[in-house]
Write an enzyme that holds these catalytic residues in place. Structure first.
Site, short mmCIF file in Angstrom:
data_model
loop_
_atom_site.label_atom_id
_atom_site.label_comp_id
_atom_site.label_asym_id
_atom_site.label_seq_id
_atom_site.Cartn_x
_atom_site.Cartn_y
_atom_site.Cartn_z
N HIS A 40 0.82 -1.23 0.00
CA HIS A 40 0.00 0.00 0.00
C HIS A 40 0.85 1.27 0.00
CE1 HIS A 40 0.18 0.17 4.51
NE2 HIS A 40 0.08 1.44 4.27
N SER A 187 4.40 2.38 8.16
CA SER A 187 4.02 1.34 7.21
C SER A 187 5.19 0.94 6.32
CB SER A 187 2.91 1.86 6.30
OG SER A 187 1.72 1.90 7.00
#
Ligand code: 4AZ
Length: 262
Positions: A40, A187
């Site tokens: 992502h 992330s």
């Protein structure tokens, strides 16, 4: 968030994945030309680079910045109903030289599972508060206890008042009391566990419900599930270049040679 400043050189595989000069995600060095991150984090049309070798996200004292040549996102990544197969590989434009501050981390073998309740470490430049604007300057480290997907799913179902499976195979969770968690900007970065002085990356920071909320675990991509895919990508991409070169040689240079010979 909820972590402490990391010592210089303590997490030498940690990289910052960037678009231009902007930090967008974490990542890890797995060989001298490959970086592991979350799917992502990667939107194909951008030119990415990685910065590594400095605990400061701005300083470039001991760090190097290397452009990314190609991105390989897991073919089945998806954002709905939950983030699945959140794993990607970045092939660097050139090799990096390892130093005391730049070293790769080990990837677990296929189907390797970290034991539940093992104490591991998450590192990153992500937000230290849920509502914060920018990443932190100094790399942060925070400890996390491993929760397998079955147990984590039950916990998350309660939190979300849902009967759907939200935490499935390929995910692993990390938890610690309130306030200690991954957050936006972390992330793609690692959840690393130490085995007899060797650091193994068990997870990739993937998603969660807010950051550091009481009783809410952070969700990570479980790397052991993907090691076969990772090895296949690295082998194929690395073998592709000599093959392309050989075919160019056969199609262009050889006929030319024949022409000259005639
Ligand atoms: C994010 O937005 C994010 N606490 C990453 C991890 C977590 C929450 C959000 C988990 O990238």
């Amino acid at each position: 968030m909820g972590g402490v400043n990391a010592e210089e050189g303590k997490w030498p595989w940690q990289v910052s994945v960037r678009i231009g000069r902007r930090h967008i995600c974490g990542g890890t060095l797995v060989t001298n030309t490959w970086v592991l991150t979350a799917a992502h984090c990667i939107l194909r049309r951008f030119q990415y680079s990685v910065k590594m070798g400095d605990r400061s996200i701005y300083n470039e004292n001991t760090s190097v910045v290397v452009p990314v040549q190609r991105t390989f996102v897991h073919p089945k990544d998806s954002a709905a109903p939950t983030v699945q197969n959140d794993v990607a590989l970045l092939q660097l434009q050139h090799r990096v030289n390892f130093t005391v501050n730049i070293q790769p981390i080990c990837i677990p073998r296929e189907n390797f599972r970290v034991e539940a309740r093992t104490r591991c470490w998450m590192t990153g430049w992500g937000k230290t508060q849920e509502g914060e604007e920018s990443p932190t300057e100094i790399l942060q480290e925070v400890d996390q206890y491993i929760l397998h997907h079955e147990e984590c799913n039950k916990k998350m179902q309660k939190i979300m008042s849902s009967t759907k499976d939200v935490i499935i195979k390929g995910m692993v969770c990390g938890y610690k009391g309130q306030g200690k968690d991954s957050c936006q900007g972390d992330s793609g970065g690692p959840l690393a566990c130490e085995y007899n002085d060797t650091w193994v990356q068990a997870g990739i920071v993937s998603w969660g419900i807010g950051c550091g909320r009481r009783g809410v675990p952070g969700v990570y991509t479980e790397i052991g599930i993907y090691s076969k895919w990772l090895i296949a990508v690295v082998n194929q991409a690395t073998c592709l270049y000599p093959a392309v070169f050989l075919s160019v040689l056969l199609h262009l240079v050889l006929p030319l040679g024949i022409l000259v010979a005639l």
